[in-house]
Design a protein around this motif. Structure first.
Motif, PDB file in Angstrom:
ATOM      1  N   TYR A  59       0.831  -1.200   0.000  1.00 15.11           N
ATOM      2  CA  TYR A  59       0.000   0.000   0.000  1.00 15.11           C
ATOM      3  C   TYR A  59       0.867   1.252   0.000  1.00 15.11           C
ATOM      4  O   TYR A  59       1.891   1.306   0.682  1.00 15.11           O
ATOM      5  N   LEU A  60       0.439   2.265  -0.749  1.00 16.37           N
ATOM      6  CA  LEU A  60       1.149   3.538  -0.782  1.00 16.37           C
ATOM      7  C   LEU A  60       0.316   4.577  -0.057  1.00 16.37           C
ATOM      8  O   LEU A  60      -0.840   4.814  -0.413  1.00 16.37           O
ATOM      9  N   GLU A  61       0.920   5.160   0.972  1.00 12.77           N
ATOM     10  CA  GLU A  61       0.270   6.195   1.771  1.00 12.77           C
ATOM     11  C   GLU A  61       1.313   7.264   2.090  1.00 12.77           C
ATOM     12  O   GLU A  61       2.481   6.926   2.335  1.00 12.77           O
ATOM     13  N   PRO A  62       0.930   8.533   2.114  1.00  9.18           N
ATOM     14  CA  PRO A  62       1.909   9.582   2.402  1.00  9.18           C
ATOM     15  C   PRO A  62       2.616   9.409   3.750  1.00  9.18           C
ATOM     16  O   PRO A  62       3.751   9.828   3.898  1.00  9.18           O
ATOM     17  N   ASP A  63       1.947   8.757   4.711  1.00  6.95           N
ATOM     18  CA  ASP A  63       2.546   8.581   6.036  1.00  6.95           C
ATOM     19  C   ASP A  63       2.995   7.145   6.296  1.00  6.95           C
ATOM     20  O   ASP A  63       3.183   6.739   7.437  1.00  6.95           O
ATOM     21  N   GLY A  64       3.191   6.366   5.238  1.00  7.60           N
ATOM     22  CA  GLY A  64       3.626   4.986   5.411  1.00  7.60           C
ATOM     23  C   GLY A  64       4.951   4.894   6.157  1.00  7.60           C
ATOM     24  O   GLY A  64       5.817   5.754   6.003  1.00  7.60           O
ATOM     25  N   PRO A  65       5.139   3.869   6.977  1.00  7.76           N
ATOM     26  CA  PRO A  65       6.360   3.756   7.774  1.00  7.76           C
ATOM     27  C   PRO A  65       7.591   3.300   6.985  1.00  7.76           C
ATOM     28  O   PRO A  65       8.715   3.458   7.457  1.00  7.76           O
ATOM     29  N   VAL A  66       7.414   2.739   5.799  1.00  9.90           N
ATOM     30  CA  VAL A  66       8.528   2.195   5.017  1.00  9.90           C
ATOM     31  C   VAL A  66       8.720   3.007   3.740  1.00  9.90           C
ATOM     32  O   VAL A  66       7.766   3.196   2.976  1.00  9.90           O
ATOM     33  N   ARG A  67       9.936   3.475   3.525  1.00  7.38           N
ATOM     34  CA  ARG A  67      10.233   4.168   2.274  1.00  7.38           C
ATOM     35  C   ARG A  67      10.134   3.158   1.130  1.00  7.38           C
ATOM     36  O   ARG A  67      10.650   2.047   1.222  1.00  7.38           O
ATOM     37  N   TYR A  68       9.466   3.533   0.038  1.00  5.92           N
ATOM     38  CA  TYR A  68       9.205   2.604  -1.071  1.00  5.92           C
ATOM     39  C   TYR A  68      10.471   1.944  -1.604  1.00  5.92           C
ATOM     40  O   TYR A  68      10.463   0.780  -2.012  1.00  5.92           O
ATOM     41  N   SER A  69      11.574   2.651  -1.603  1.00  5.53           N
ATOM     42  CA  SER A  69      12.821   2.114  -2.147  1.00  5.53           C
ATOM     43  C   SER A  69      13.509   1.146  -1.188  1.00  5.53           C
ATOM     44  O   SER A  69      14.464   0.471  -1.581  1.00  5.53           O
ATOM     45  N   ASP A  70      13.024   1.046   0.045  1.00  5.57           N
ATOM     46  CA  ASP A  70      13.601   0.118   1.021  1.00  5.57           C
ATOM     47  C   ASP A  70      12.919  -1.250   1.011  1.00  5.57           C
ATOM     48  O   ASP A  70      13.399  -2.187   1.646  1.00  5.57           O
ATOM     49  N   LEU A  71      11.821  -1.390   0.308  1.00 11.62           N
ATOM     50  CA  LEU A  71      11.119  -2.664   0.241  1.00 11.62           C
ATOM     51  C   LEU A  71      11.710  -3.516  -0.875  1.00 11.62           C
ATOM     52  O   LEU A  71      11.973  -3.015  -1.972  1.00 11.62           O
TER      53      LEU A  71
END
Length: 153
Positions: free
Chosen positions: A77-89
């Motif tokens: 899921y993409l959310e502005p306040d997500g705990p994981v930076r997209y590039s770290d997954l």
């Protein structure tokens, strides 16, 4: 290799641009109603240009219908306040990238119903979000990059 889900998209040109991105990458596109436009909307077609015929896409009437269509997939899921930076997954083939509507984002109950990583795109504090079509392109290309851009030249 990947699926892109837009939940209740509101802006036809954004959805058309996402469709174009899916066409050039080979990602499958899923739209979950309600849609803020008609599928015959000329702005939707214009933004997607002549790429629509190259997109594998489907409209789902409900979130539950989407879940039934992708029963084994990992939802990201993409959310502005997500705990994981997209590039770290570490993205895996078959991952489903889920994006909420332009003005409301994703209903929290959807994430609770089908748990998965909640990602964010880093941005300056105090700003709400990046454009939906831009966010889809950024995250989808990162997922493909991690796998060496299979099938893309």
């Amino acid at each position: 290799m990947f699926d892109v889900v837009l939940v209740a998209p509101e802006i036809a040109p954004n959805t058309g641009n996402v469709a174009r991105t899916c066409a050039v990458t080979g990602a499958r596109l899923h739209l979950v109603r309600p849609l803020g436009f008609r599928l015959s909307d000329r702005m939707l077609r214009r933004a997607g240009m002549d790429y629509w015929e190259h997109v594998e896409w489907r409209v789902h009437d409900t979130w539950d219908e989407l879940l039934a269509a992708l029963p084994e997939a990992r939802f990201c899921y993409l959310e502005p306040d997500g705990p994981v930076r997209y590039s770290d997954l570490a993205f895996a083939p078959g991952d489903v990238l889920v994006f909420g509507s332009e003005s409301r984002g994703l209903p929290r109950e959807f994430i609770r119903q089908r748990p998965g990583p909640v990602l964010r795109v880093p941005m300056r504090p105090g700003l709400r979000s990046l454009n939906l079509a831009s966010t889809v392109a950024l995250v989808l290309y990162e997922a493909y990059r991690q796998h060496g851009f299979p099938g893309l030249v």
